[in-house]
Design an enzyme around this catalytic site. Structure first.
Site, mmCIF file in Angstrom:
data_model
loop_
_atom_site.group_PDB
_atom_site.id
_atom_site.type_symbol
_atom_site.label_atom_id
_atom_site.label_comp_id
_atom_site.label_asym_id
_atom_site.label_seq_id
_atom_site.Cartn_x
_atom_site.Cartn_y
_atom_site.Cartn_z
ATOM 1 N N HIS A 136 1.028 -1.555 0.117
ATOM 2 C CA HIS A 136 0.506 0.287 0.243
ATOM 3 C C HIS A 136 1.094 1.478 -0.270
ATOM 4 O O HIS A 136 0.885 2.320 -0.755
ATOM 5 C CB HIS A 136 -0.395 0.467 1.360
ATOM 6 C CG HIS A 136 -1.964 1.125 1.627
ATOM 7 N ND1 HIS A 136 -2.867 1.419 0.686
ATOM 8 C CD2 HIS A 136 -0.852 2.729 1.917
ATOM 9 C CE1 HIS A 136 -2.835 3.172 1.412
ATOM 10 N NE2 HIS A 136 -2.331 2.899 2.187
ATOM 11 N N GLU A 137 1.851 0.878 1.101
ATOM 12 C CA GLU A 137 2.749 2.375 1.448
ATOM 13 C C GLU A 137 4.311 2.579 -0.320
ATOM 14 O O GLU A 137 3.598 4.063 -0.882
ATOM 15 C CB GLU A 137 3.665 2.704 2.077
ATOM 16 C CG GLU A 137 2.828 2.169 3.376
ATOM 17 C CD GLU A 137 2.189 3.653 3.695
ATOM 18 O OE1 GLU A 137 1.557 4.725 2.801
ATOM 19 O OE2 GLU A 137 1.010 3.148 4.292
ATOM 20 N N HIS A 140 1.756 4.233 -3.161
ATOM 21 C CA HIS A 140 1.894 5.843 -2.949
ATOM 22 C C HIS A 140 2.770 6.218 -3.703
ATOM 23 O O HIS A 140 2.195 7.849 -4.708
ATOM 24 C CB HIS A 140 1.481 6.290 -1.704
ATOM 25 C CG HIS A 140 0.222 6.556 -1.427
ATOM 26 N ND1 HIS A 140 -1.634 6.715 -1.513
ATOM 27 C CD2 HIS A 140 -0.058 5.630 -0.072
ATOM 28 C CE1 HIS A 140 -2.131 6.939 -0.037
ATOM 29 N NE2 HIS A 140 -1.258 5.932 0.884
ATOM 30 N N GLU A 201 -5.916 6.831 -1.224
ATOM 31 C CA GLU A 201 -5.858 5.562 -0.224
ATOM 32 C C GLU A 201 -6.311 4.334 -0.765
ATOM 33 O O GLU A 201 -6.525 3.709 -1.054
ATOM 34 C CB GLU A 201 -6.247 6.030 1.062
ATOM 35 C CG GLU A 201 -5.988 7.016 1.553
ATOM 36 C CD GLU A 201 -4.692 7.006 2.108
ATOM 37 O OE1 GLU A 201 -4.081 5.536 2.430
ATOM 38 O OE2 GLU A 201 -3.689 7.592 2.373
#
Length: 275
Positions: A136-137, A140, A201
């Site tokens: 997920h990070e 980004h 997100e």
């Protein structure tokens, strides 16, 4: 030419000529600040952060963070190369560090600079749970969300100037003008900036799910990770409309629905079993 017209023209020019393409969605995105400026600043800030915090090295947990990070980075490059984005990561300088801190958090700076806090490890529980978070990070950074947030912030400031100039040009009294400015600030935050952040997100959740699957991790575990995150928070949090993030329940539902397509994408890369 009136000042408000100049502001409008400047905003239009910025929007027309300051866009890039998100490789994962194909959508045009804001890019008012180029990565040639963002990445050196990010690298310098990351190095400064490491000198000021307790970085763990040589432990099994620190080694796990580096191992998972390398697999996520390799999976990212495989996907990008296969989809016509060779060289997309040339300016990245991948780094994966575990920092001793009780915060339940992790982050990735533009250019692949990752930090995981030890406080999140009891919730991730194992390597696969950690892959959910790191995927997920990293997503980004891959989707240039930092660049987009900086660009949106600049446009928000331009809008604030335009609102102030417009009220003055209309002969609005000072008190009413201040009210208009306040309403603009609240409206742009709740109606534009917060939904913008929540969309990032959600986008990172979906991209990260695919990346972790290509790296060989089971995307079915992502929803379970967020169930544990929800339990850890005690179900507390602001209403979704006032938050920078989707609610835990929204994320759990989304991740559950997307897991099958993430596995299907991974199979294109010869990944048929997951840990």
């Amino acid at each position: 030419m009136k000042t408000k017209n100049i502001v409008l023209i400047m905003s239009t020019v910025l929007l027309l000529f300051s866009c890039s393409q998100n490789p994962f969605t194909g959508k045009k995105t804001l890019a008012l600040v180029p990565n040639s400026q963002i990445l050196p600043m990010a690298f310098a800030q990351y190095d400064e952060f490491l000198t000021e915090n307790n970085v763990e090295t040589g432990t099994s947990e620190a080694n796990m963070v580096r191992s998972v990070g390398q697999k996520i980075a390799t999976a990212s490059e495989r996907w990008l190369n296969a989809n016509g984005y060779q060289g997309y990561l040339d300016d990245y300088r991948w780094e994966y560090n575990l920092v001793r801190d009780d915060q339940v958090n992790a982050w990735c700076m533009p250019g692949g600079k990752i930090v995981v806090y030890t406080g999140i490890l009891p919730i991730t529980q194992d390597e696969t749970g950690l892959a959910v978070v790191m995927g997920h990070e990293v997503a980004h950074a891959l989707a240039n969300h930092g660049q987009q947030r900086m660009s949106a912030g600049q446009l928000q400031q331009v809008g604030a100037v335009a609102t102030a100039v417009g009220t003055q040009a209309a002969g609005v009294d000072e008190e009413t003008g201040a009210l208009f400015n306040t309403l603009y600030g609240v409206g742009s935050q709740v109606g534009v900036m917060l939904p913008f952040s929540r969309s990032h997100e959600t986008e990172a959740d979906k991209i990260g799910l695919t990346i972790m699957a290509i790296a060989g991790y089971n995307p079915d575990e992502a929803a379970k990770l967020w169930q544990r995150m929800k339990a850890n928070s005690g179900g507390q949090g602001p209403p979704e409309i006032l938050s920078t993030h989707p609610s835990n329940d929204t994320r759990i539902n989304n991740l559950s629905q997307w897991a099958a397509s993430a596995k299907a994408e991974a199979r294109k890369f010869g990944v048929t079993s997951f840990k």
